[in-house]
Design a protein around this motif. Structure first.
Motif, PDB file in Angstrom:
ATOM      1  N   UNK A  58      -4.651  -9.056 -11.831  1.00 31.25           N
ATOM      2  CA  UNK A  58      -5.712  -8.922 -10.838  1.00 31.25           C
ATOM      3  C   UNK A  58      -5.523  -9.781  -9.597  1.00 31.25           C
ATOM      4  N   UNK A  59      -4.466 -10.578  -9.539  1.00 30.17           N
ATOM      5  CA  UNK A  59      -4.233 -11.473  -8.412  1.00 30.17           C
ATOM      6  C   UNK A  59      -3.504 -10.802  -7.271  1.00 30.17           C
ATOM      7  N   UNK A  60      -3.433 -11.532  -6.144  1.00 33.07           N
ATOM      8  CA  UNK A  60      -2.711 -11.003  -4.986  1.00 33.07           C
ATOM      9  C   UNK A  60      -2.178 -12.145  -4.135  1.00 33.07           C
ATOM     10  N   UNK A  61      -1.254 -11.792  -3.251  1.00 32.83           N
ATOM     11  CA  UNK A  61      -0.655 -12.769  -2.343  1.00 32.83           C
ATOM     12  C   UNK A  61      -1.576 -13.123  -1.188  1.00 32.83           C
ATOM     13  N   UNK A  62      -2.584 -12.313  -0.933  1.00 30.02           N
ATOM     14  CA  UNK A  62      -3.375 -12.437   0.286  1.00 30.02           C
ATOM     15  C   UNK A  62      -2.604 -11.785   1.424  1.00 30.02           C
ATOM     16  N   UNK A  82       1.292  -3.352  -0.276  1.00 29.05           N
ATOM     17  CA  UNK A  82       0.511  -2.622   0.726  1.00 29.05           C
ATOM     18  C   UNK A  82       0.922  -3.010   2.136  1.00 29.05           C
ATOM     19  N   UNK A  83       0.925  -2.032   3.036  1.00 31.25           N
ATOM     20  CA  UNK A  83       1.091  -2.273   4.470  1.00 31.25           C
ATOM     21  C   UNK A  83      -0.280  -2.535   5.086  1.00 31.25           C
ATOM     22  N   UNK A  84      -0.298  -2.951   6.336  1.00 33.07           N
ATOM     23  CA  UNK A  84      -1.551  -3.301   7.000  1.00 33.07           C
ATOM     24  C   UNK A  84      -2.455  -2.099   7.285  1.00 33.07           C
ATOM     25  N   UNK A  85      -1.945  -0.882   7.112  1.00 34.31           N
ATOM     26  CA  UNK A  85      -2.814   0.295   7.247  1.00 34.31           C
ATOM     27  C   UNK A  85      -3.474   0.636   5.913  1.00 34.31           C
ATOM     28  N   UNK A  86      -3.331  -0.261   4.932  1.00 37.28           N
ATOM     29  CA  UNK A  86      -3.933  -0.180   3.598  1.00 37.28           C
ATOM     30  C   UNK A  86      -3.160   0.722   2.635  1.00 37.28           C
ATOM     31  N   UNK A  87      -2.146   1.407   3.114  1.00 40.76           N
ATOM     32  CA  UNK A  87      -1.381   2.293   2.238  1.00 40.76           C
ATOM     33  C   UNK A  87      -0.460   1.497   1.313  1.00 40.76           C
ATOM     34  N   UNK A  88      -0.133   2.095   0.185  1.00 43.94           N
ATOM     35  CA  UNK A  88       0.845   1.518  -0.738  1.00 43.94           C
ATOM     36  C   UNK A  88       2.220   1.936  -0.232  1.00 43.94           C
ATOM     37  N   UNK A  89       3.057   0.953   0.092  1.00 47.88           N
ATOM     38  CA  UNK A  89       4.409   1.281   0.554  1.00 47.88           C
ATOM     39  C   UNK A  89       5.444   1.070  -0.531  1.00 47.88           C
ATOM     40  N   UNK A  90       4.997   0.716  -1.734  1.00 47.49           N
ATOM     41  CA  UNK A  90       5.925   0.600  -2.848  1.00 47.49           C
ATOM     42  C   UNK A  90       5.272   0.051  -4.093  1.00 47.49           C
ATOM     43  N   UNK A 108       1.312  -7.665   5.382  1.00 42.97           N
ATOM     44  CA  UNK A 108       1.338  -6.949   4.115  1.00 42.97           C
ATOM     45  C   UNK A 108       0.643  -7.763   3.022  1.00 42.97           C
ATOM     46  N   UNK A 109       0.514  -7.150   1.867  1.00 44.29           N
ATOM     47  CA  UNK A 109      -0.175  -7.733   0.725  1.00 44.29           C
ATOM     48  C   UNK A 109       0.537  -7.287  -0.546  1.00 44.29           C
ATOM     49  N   UNK A 110       0.752  -8.201  -1.470  1.00 43.70           N
ATOM     50  CA  UNK A 110       1.280  -7.870  -2.783  1.00 43.70           C
ATOM     51  C   UNK A 110       0.194  -8.071  -3.823  1.00 43.70           C
ATOM     52  N   UNK A 111       0.066  -7.117  -4.742  1.00 48.74           N
ATOM     53  CA  UNK A 111      -0.993  -7.197  -5.765  1.00 48.74           C
ATOM     54  C   UNK A 111      -0.433  -6.956  -7.156  1.00 48.74           C
ATOM     55  N   UNK A 112      -1.073  -7.571  -8.122  1.00 50.90           N
ATOM     56  CA  UNK A 112      -0.803  -7.307  -9.536  1.00 50.90           C
ATOM     57  C   UNK A 112      -2.020  -6.576 -10.082  1.00 50.90           C
ATOM     58  N   UNK A 113      -1.923  -5.276 -10.208  1.00 56.22           N
ATOM     59  CA  UNK A 113      -3.036  -4.455 -10.672  1.00 56.22           C
ATOM     60  C   UNK A 113      -3.003  -4.229 -12.175  1.00 56.22           C
TER      61      UNK A 113
END
Length: 144
Positions: A58-62, A82-90, A108-113
């Motif tokens: 549930x964490x993220x890089x911010x 995620x890219x800054x347009x909110x899309x998942x880029x990978x 960008x943002x990295x998340x652990x879902x």
């Protein structure tokens, strides 16, 4: 031996070879993020920093960007990027390499879902005197 294996994995994935020495570095932490610096070495005007980054479930890089290019390998878990347009880029799984461009134009943002920890081996090639990451505001996404 474990540090040598990590270094070999990341340098092979990034296509780099550098002389390394132990040291410390700082980064802007996100939610549920911890990091261990494996090495930090300056060569010319570039600072090479290898870190093992763990993101809790549930964490993220911010939201952030990097002053220099970044390459990483997923050691364990799944990274949703995620890219800054909110899309998942990978979506990256163990053994997969991720490359991030540098500069304020690549927020960008990295998340652990997932429900398990995410572990990344990350190599920063950073301009000397700059932070490894620069925090930015949420660009308007419904998450984070």
């Amino acid at each position: 031996m474990r540090i040598i294996k990590r270094l070999a994995l990341v340098t092979a994935a990034a296509g780099l070879a550098a002389v390394v020495a132990p040291g410390a570095a700082s980064a802007t932490p996100g939610t549920g993020v911890s990091a261990v610096t494996i090495f930090d070495h300056v060569l010319g005007d570039t600072q090479y920093v290898l870190r093992e980054i763990t993101i809790a479930p549930g964490g993220s890089t911010g939201w952030h960007y990097h002053p220099g290019p970044v390459q990483g390998v997923v050691a364990k878990g799944v990274l949703t990027h995620h890219e800054s347009d909110c899309s998942v880029d990978g979506v990256y799984r163990p053994g997969q390499v991720i490359t991030e461009d540098s500069g304020s134009g690549y927020v960008h943002l990295g998340r652990n879902l997932t429900g398990a920890p995410l572990v990344l081996e990350v190599l920063y090639r950073n301009p000397v005197g700059h932070p490894l990451a620069v925090s930015t505001p949420n660009p308007g996404c419904s998450f984070e």
